[in-house]
Design a protein around this motif. Sequence first.
Motif: not given
Length: 64
Positions: A24-29, A35-38, A48-50, A52-59
């Motif tokens: 909840q705290r990491r996916i949106v940023p 830059d995100v540090i977990q 899973a948060s890492f 999800s963020g990568i897959l969201q940015q793929l074209d």
Amino acid sequence: MGLQENLLRGIYAYGFEKPSAIQQRRIVPFCKGLDVIQQVQSETSKTASFCSGILQQLDYGSVA
């Protein structure tokens, strides 16, 4: 969280129903390109948060 519909379908199909606290705290940023540090305990869905963020940015349209 603003995730793409096809990504959400895959997440739900994999069995995830509700994001963990770290997700909840990491996916949106992460999706915004920040830059995100977990640093949390094991088994808290950091990967899973890492991912999800990568897959969201793929074209997906550029994949041949």
